[in-house]
Design a protein around this motif. Structure first.
Motif, PDB file in Angstrom:
ATOM      1  N   GLN A 227      55.066 -97.173 -10.936  1.00 19.93           N
ATOM      2  CA  GLN A 227      53.765 -96.805 -11.484  1.00 19.93           C
ATOM      3  C   GLN A 227      53.860 -96.380 -12.948  1.00 19.93           C
ATOM      4  N   MET A 228      54.941 -95.724 -13.322  1.00 18.46           N
ATOM      5  CA  MET A 228      55.139 -95.335 -14.722  1.00 18.46           C
ATOM      6  C   MET A 228      55.294 -96.570 -15.607  1.00 18.46           C
ATOM      7  N   HIS A 229      56.017 -97.549 -15.101  1.00 17.80           N
ATOM      8  CA  HIS A 229      56.176 -98.806 -15.845  1.00 17.80           C
ATOM      9  C   HIS A 229      54.818 -99.461 -16.086  1.00 17.80           C
ATOM     10  N   ALA A 230      53.995 -99.518 -15.051  1.00 14.01           N
ATOM     11  CA  ALA A 230      52.669-100.125 -15.201  1.00 14.01           C
ATOM     12  C   ALA A 230      51.820 -99.344 -16.203  1.00 14.01           C
ATOM     13  N   PHE A 231      51.900 -98.019 -16.153  1.00  7.60           N
ATOM     14  CA  PHE A 231      51.117 -97.185 -17.069  1.00  7.60           C
ATOM     15  C   PHE A 231      51.540 -97.399 -18.516  1.00  7.60           C
ATOM     16  N   VAL A 232      52.828 -97.382 -18.778  1.00  8.46           N
ATOM     17  CA  VAL A 232      53.315 -97.536 -20.157  1.00  8.46           C
ATOM     18  C   VAL A 232      52.957 -98.901 -20.705  1.00  8.46           C
TER      19      VAL A 232
ATOM     20  N   PRO B 177      47.139 -86.806 -18.088  1.00  4.02           N
ATOM     21  CA  PRO B 177      47.388 -88.231 -18.367  1.00  4.02           C
ATOM     22  C   PRO B 177      48.828 -88.467 -18.828  1.00  4.02           C
ATOM     23  N   GLY B 178      49.457 -89.455 -18.242  1.00  4.93           N
ATOM     24  CA  GLY B 178      50.812 -89.807 -18.632  1.00  4.93           C
ATOM     25  C   GLY B 178      51.881 -88.918 -18.029  1.00  4.93           C
ATOM     26  N   VAL B 179      51.489 -87.957 -17.196  1.00  3.73           N
ATOM     27  CA  VAL B 179      52.447 -87.076 -16.526  1.00  3.73           C
ATOM     28  C   VAL B 179      52.423 -87.393 -15.034  1.00  3.73           C
ATOM     29  N   PHE B 180      53.548 -87.795 -14.503  1.00  3.50           N
ATOM     30  CA  PHE B 180      53.671 -88.194 -13.103  1.00  3.50           C
ATOM     31  C   PHE B 180      54.522 -87.169 -12.355  1.00  3.50           C
TER      32      PHE B 180
ATOM     33  N   GLY C 122      60.000 -75.279 -20.679  1.00  6.50           N
ATOM     34  CA  GLY C 122      59.271 -74.026 -20.792  1.00  6.50           C
ATOM     35  C   GLY C 122      60.113 -72.918 -21.381  1.00  6.50           C
ATOM     36  N   ARG C 123      61.434 -73.109 -21.371  1.00  4.43           N
ATOM     37  CA  ARG C 123      62.336 -72.123 -21.984  1.00  4.43           C
ATOM     38  C   ARG C 123      63.062 -72.721 -23.182  1.00  4.43           C
ATOM     39  N   ASP C 124      63.754 -73.841 -22.947  1.00  2.00           N
ATOM     40  CA  ASP C 124      64.533 -74.461 -24.022  1.00  2.00           C
ATOM     41  C   ASP C 124      63.735 -75.511 -24.784  1.00  2.00           C
ATOM     42  N   ILE C 125      62.753 -76.072 -24.135  1.00  3.22           N
ATOM     43  CA  ILE C 125      61.849 -77.017 -24.791  1.00  3.22           C
ATOM     44  C   ILE C 125      60.478 -76.883 -24.147  1.00  3.22           C
ATOM     45  N   GLY C 126      59.438 -76.852 -24.953  1.00  2.00           N
ATOM     46  CA  GLY C 126      58.089 -76.710 -24.435  1.00  2.00           C
ATOM     47  C   GLY C 126      57.614 -77.974 -23.749  1.00  2.00           C
ATOM     48  N   PHE C 127      56.743 -77.800 -22.766  1.00  2.06           N
ATOM     49  CA  PHE C 127      56.232 -78.956 -22.031  1.00  2.06           C
ATOM     50  C   PHE C 127      55.397 -79.855 -22.936  1.00  2.06           C
ATOM     51  N   ALA C 128      54.603 -79.259 -23.819  1.00  3.20           N
ATOM     52  CA  ALA C 128      53.794 -80.052 -24.755  1.00  3.20           C
ATOM     53  C   ALA C 128      54.688 -80.861 -25.683  1.00  3.20           C
ATOM     54  N   ALA C 129      55.782 -80.251 -26.136  1.00  2.78           N
ATOM     55  CA  ALA C 129      56.718 -80.958 -27.012  1.00  2.78           C
ATOM     56  C   ALA C 129      57.386 -82.108 -26.274  1.00  2.78           C
ATOM     57  N   LEU C 130      57.678 -81.897 -25.000  1.00  3.21           N
ATOM     58  CA  LEU C 130      58.289 -82.962 -24.203  1.00  3.21           C
ATOM     59  C   LEU C 130      57.335 -84.137 -24.048  1.00  3.21           C
ATOM     60  N   ARG C 131      56.064 -83.846 -23.790  1.00  2.00           N
ATOM     61  CA  ARG C 131      55.075 -84.917 -23.662  1.00  2.00           C
ATOM     62  C   ARG C 131      54.932 -85.698 -24.963  1.00  2.00           C
ATOM     63  N   ALA C 132      54.997 -84.983 -26.081  1.00  2.00           N
ATOM     64  CA  ALA C 132      54.876 -85.643 -27.385  1.00  2.00           C
ATOM     65  C   ALA C 132      56.083 -86.523 -27.689  1.00  2.00           C
TER      66      ALA C 132
END
Length: 478
Positions: free
Chosen positions: A462-467, A434-437, A220-230
């Motif tokens: 659970q993240m492993h199963a999702f990916v 979606p995709g955020v745990f 949110g400061r050094d990197i945006g959350f949307a950019a991190l998800r991408a």
């Protein structure tokens, strides 16, 4: 070799040697010395090997405690470490800081008649010995996967998830706003309970295993959350909770009244060799001051014992309930009393005295009433029972709330509960995105390191199963 076990009837409980209180008051070294190997084997042999091991049931990680106690008693220490580490990513840390008197040892079957097995001390011995022997290895996957995961928070939940996912072969990136990993293990817990080289040693192993750390990086400061998800195929939020509970009343805004975490972080950073103006100025240094700590949990115990080591003139802990109803570890209370801390039970602050700087706390005596909705006895003030405690530094150790992550991340769609914790599906650990745990304290509220490790391990699964499901669906769609 069953004849080596069930020795509790003839061998008394014995902890590792504890350093004398008069000596340990002046440093931040751990207070328990290393277990002698023969003593560790002897104490392990006290395990009753019961059919229903309540120690394991009451461990958040369901550690196979009877098994590694038996292996230790038989001198099979490498196997003991393998069993110990199969359910716990950081047994050397849990062996030091878990409140065993409330968890495994407190539920030991032989506790009532013969005193419990020294489970925590043996756990620490097993893992420290494993490090010395070179048995502890960095997470090495059998094959690399192209998918990457991003983890926000380098505390126990985030680190446990990172190791589990790295072992699966994922490209793991951990983001943390601090300059070192560990979260509260590094900056909140004092060295006399957890020396920092123990955390740094584990950090080095994780880096050697291929986990990439992005420190001094705030989402949110050094990197945006949307950019991190991408950037990643899945994201885990494991930030913990750091917003301090506050206390009001007249004089609550006076200088010299500080949150516990600010105080502990300053002390730990100073101990690590950092330049900390708040410490050097004396603002967050207890030296030559009368210190009052308000609260009764483990954080309060960390504060009072830190103040002793900083050279406080006096250290008092005000707690509104009695010893039996104290949420902190009784072992820590005993250690604090040995070191000179005075506990003022059944007392609650009403006002803070002073003009520009706090000089005292006006408190009122309390008495215990009927149980409230939580099952704990309610507390009520005793009329005309006010008294004053002298104070030059007041530390508020009243617990923690979550920060406003949707605002910090710039992501209003990130759903939160009424308490401000992140909402997740209790089975999948997935948030409203979606995709955020999410896992750890940011979901369950302020809790223990051992619960954070458990949550991190479960979330990683659970993240492993999702990916894998997402990847399979993408391949099928081509």
């Amino acid at each position: 070799m069953p004849e080596r076990m069930q020795q509790f009837v003839r061998i008394p409980k014995e902890m590792p040697e504890k350093r004398d209180a008069a000596a340990r008051r002046f440093d931040f070294d751990e207070i328990y010395r290393d277990f002698d190997p023969s003593k560790a084997r002897e104490q392990s042999s006290r395990c009753s090997q019961c059919g229903v091991p309540f120690c394991q049931i009451h461990c958040p990680l369901s550690n196979n405690i009877p098994d590694w106690l038996k292996l230790t008693a038989e001198g099979r220490l490498e196997e003991a470490y393998e069993v110990c580490s199969s359910t716990n990513n950081f047994p050397e840390i849990c062996g030091r800081i878990c409140p065993q008197d409330r968890l495994c040892e407190g539920n030991c079957v032989i506790e009532k008649s013969f005193d419990s097995v020294t489970i925590g001390a043996v756990e620490r011995f097993i893992t420290d010995n494993a490090f010395e022997q070179g048995w502890v290895k960095s997470p090495a996957p059998r094959r690399e996967r192209p998918q990457s995961v991003g983890i926000i928070g380098a505390g126990p939940a985030g680190l446990a998830a990172a190791e589990q996912l790295r072992r699966q072969g994922y490209q793991v990136h951990v983001y943390d706003r601090n300059d070192r990993v560990g979260g509260l293990m590094m900056y909140g817990i004092p060295g006399f309970k957890l020396e920092k080289h123990v955390v740094l040693r584990r950090w080095k192993l994780l880096e050697e295993g291929g986990i990439v750390f992005h420190l001094n990086t705030a989402i949110g400061r050094d990197i945006g959350f949307a950019a991190l998800r991408a950037r990643h195929d899945a994201v885990l939020i494991a930030t913990g909770v750091y917003k301090a509970h506050d206390i009001g009343g007249p004089g609550a805004g006076l200088a010299g009244i500080v949150p516990a975490l600010d105080y502990l972080t300053t002390s730990n950073r100073h101990g690590l060799g950092d330049a900390v103006p708040e410490f050097t100025s004396g603002m967050l240094d207890a030296k030559d001051k009368d210190v009052v700590v308000i609260g009764g949990g483990d954080t309060a115990m960390d504060c009072v014992r830190t103040a002793v080591r900083q050279g406080a003139v006096s250290v008092k802990c005000l707690y509104r309930r009695d010893r039996a109803n104290m949420p902190g570890s009784m072992r820590e209370v005993k250690n604090a009393e040995e070191e000179g801390v005075e506990f003022v039970w059944l007392s609650a602050p009403e006002a803070f005295l002073g003009e520009d700087h706090v000089t005292g706390v006006r408190a009122v005596r309390m008495h215990l009433g009927l149980p409230d909705a939580s099952g704990r006895q309610s507390v009520e003030p005793i009329e005309a029972s006010h008294f004053t405690v002298q104070a030059g530094l007041v530390i508020k150790a009243l617990g923690f709330d979550p920060e406003d992550l949707p605002a910090a991340f710039g992501e209003p769609a990130l759903a939160v509960s009424r308490r401000g914790t992140l909402k997740t599906d209790h089975r999948s650990f997935m948030t409203s995105l979606p995709g955020v745990f999410a896992c750890g304290d940011i979901v369950r509220g302020a809790s223990l390191v051992v619960w954070a490790i458990r949550d991190g391990r479960d979330a990683a699964q659970q993240m492993h199963a999702f990916v894998q499901q997402t990847t399979a669906a993408a391949v099928a769609a081509e």
